[in-house]
Design an enzyme around this catalytic site. Structure first.
Site, PDB file in Angstrom:
ATOM      1  N   SER A  20       0.828  -1.209   0.000  1.00 22.73           N
ATOM      2  CA  SER A  20       0.000   0.000   0.000  1.00 22.73           C
ATOM      3  C   SER A  20       0.860   1.256   0.000  1.00 22.73           C
ATOM      4  O   SER A  20       0.613   2.211  -0.749  1.00 22.73           O
ATOM      5  CB  SER A  20      -0.929   0.006   1.213  1.00 22.73           C
ATOM      6  OG  SER A  20      -1.840  -1.054   1.168  1.00 22.73           O
ATOM      7  N   ASP A 315      -7.450  -8.185   3.645  1.00 24.43           N
ATOM      8  CA  ASP A 315      -6.574  -8.996   2.798  1.00 24.43           C
ATOM      9  C   ASP A 315      -6.027 -10.216   3.530  1.00 24.43           C
ATOM     10  O   ASP A 315      -5.439 -11.102   2.902  1.00 24.43           O
ATOM     11  CB  ASP A 315      -5.402  -8.164   2.288  1.00 24.43           C
ATOM     12  CG  ASP A 315      -5.827  -7.151   1.241  1.00 24.43           C
ATOM     13  OD1 ASP A 315      -6.806  -7.412   0.527  1.00 24.43           O
ATOM     14  OD2 ASP A 315      -5.175  -6.099   1.138  1.00 24.43           O
TER      15      ASP A 315
END
Length: 431
Positions: A20, A315
């Site tokens: 990210s 996730d």
């Protein structure tokens, strides 16, 4: 690729750079004026696709060494010379669309077969409300599409689901929108964009609002190049740590793991299950708290995972499900319908793969229940090219009675280059 039962796992490994943060460092570096030096960048295929995209939008992007990159931005994006191919990077394409929407340009976005199946209106809808235009080239709500940006106006957007991708796309577009862009989150999603915008010189106001928060950003702000130290990815660290928990007589340490509280829901859940999970060497790096996490083989007990924790570990549910297969009793995972629109339908694929390995699984529309115990293994797992499905079942195979094989391991490189070599270094038989 096959994982065979391991006697025990021992040693230390360093987590690869956070995915990210890596996406955001490249994109904000491309939007900024001047030089951005990045250390620890994840060099998986998803991130490399974003690096190529940022370069196509007019920034100079250079790899200086292992994980060391330099981005020289010109204060904004320009129309790219060709199609922006984002590969399998859902985060990359959605954040890039937000960044590009605020620029006076046109750009066509595409991706691989998996990314073409993922919904895009959740991002294009708010960006359209801000004044961007989109042409659907094929199926509506799916890539490929062409974006026409510029002339944006600020909006107040209330999130219906906790999504850092949608929030980030709106905030990046808001940098070049007239007025103050506001995003209200009923539940908090990861805040890497807000943190990094500040590091690049932007003013971002965040106010607590019940279980969520209100984020506001004034348009017309200019970003300045900076230095970014990318911390280790907790989503990647989860795989060797899970192996340490479920393989008997094991002790595994992963160093430099980001411990942002909006990313550690899996660690909290493991502790609820009775995991022997400890953290040492806490420190600050790149605006984030990092530490060294050690997992020791533990007797786990099934739990009901709080639905409000989903945003902090969406996730990680595949690897949680794999570890839950070895827990005593049922682990209940609900409120996670978002998993069905990831790189694959992860609820369906985890349920199918675990069932093929002799694990009892009850699939629900918005989640699933895994009842653990001994795991037979021996299955051939269909992954549909999803890297997290592949890695989760390979970890399962290390503690199962029989080897576990996954059908398409190639996509592991999209998020975790070096996964196999790291696991082998800890004593795993994967190949």
């Amino acid at each position: 690729m096959t994982a065979r039962p391991a006697a025990s796992l021992h040693g230390a490994a360093t987590a690869p750079g956070d995915k990210s943060v890596s996406h955001r460092a490249l994109i904000l570096g491309g939007l900024a004026q001047g030089v951005t030096e990045i250390e620890g960048l994840l060099e998986g295929e998803d991130i490399l696709a974003t690096a190529r995209a940022v370069e196509a939008f007019g920034a100079e992007v250079r790899r200086l060494g292992d994980g060391r990159w330099r981005v020289t931005g010109r204060g904004g994006f320009v129309s790219p010379p060709g199609v922006i191919d984002c590969g399998n990077a859902g985060t990359g394409v959605r954040l890039l669309m937000g960044a590009a929407a605020g620029q006076t340009l046109s750009a066509t976005f595409d991706g691989d077969a998996s990314l073409r199946q993922r919904p895009m209106k959740r991002v294009t809808g708010p960006l359209t409300a801000m004044g961007a235009r989109f042409d659907w080239i094929g199926q509506e709500d799916r890539l490929p599409l062409t974006l026409h940006g510029g002339g944006l106006r600020a909006i107040d957007h209330v999130q219906s689901v906790a999504s850092a991708q949608i929030k980030s796309a709106i905030l990046l577009a808001g940098l070049n929108a007239a007025g103050a862009t506001v995003v209200v989150e009923p539940e908090r999603s990861r805040d890497h964009t807000e943190r990094m915008l500040r590091a690049f010189g932007a003013q971002v106001a965040v106010q607590d609002q019940g279980a969520g928060w209100r984020i506001a950003l004034e348009g017309g702000q200019r970003l300045k190049g900076t230095s970014v130290a990318v911390p280790g990815d907790p989503s990647s660290a989860a795989f060797p740590l899970a192996a340490g928990l479920i393989v008997p007589a094991s002790e595994v340490t992963v160093t430099n793991v980001m411990l942002n509280p909006l990313r550690t829901g899996l660690f909290d859940t493991w502790r609820d299950m009775g995991a022997d999970l400890t953290v040492a060497n806490l420190r600050q790096s790149g605006g984030e708290t990092v530490g060294d996490v050690t997992a020791r083989h533990s007797r786990l007990t099934g739990v009901v995972v709080p639905t409000e924790r989903a945003a902090s570990m969406i996730d990680e549910y595949p690897i949680l499900a794999a570890t839950a297969a070895f827990a005593d009793g049922a682990t209940v995972m609900r409120g996670i319908g978002e998993m069905r629109v990831k790189e694959s339908d992860r609820i369906a694929l985890m349920a199918s793969g675990l069932s093929a390995c002799g694990v009892r699984v009850e699939e629900e529309p918005e989640g699933f229940i895994v009842t653990g115990g001994s795991v037979r293994g021996g299955g051939m797992v269909t992954t549909h090219g999803d890297h997290r499905i592949a890695m989760s079942h390979l970890i399962l195979g290390l503690a199962a009675e029989q080897a576990v094989t996954v059908d398409e391991p190639g996509m592991i490189a999209t998020s975790f280059p070096g996964f196999v070599s790291m696991m082998r270094g800890l004593g795993a038989d994967i190949g």
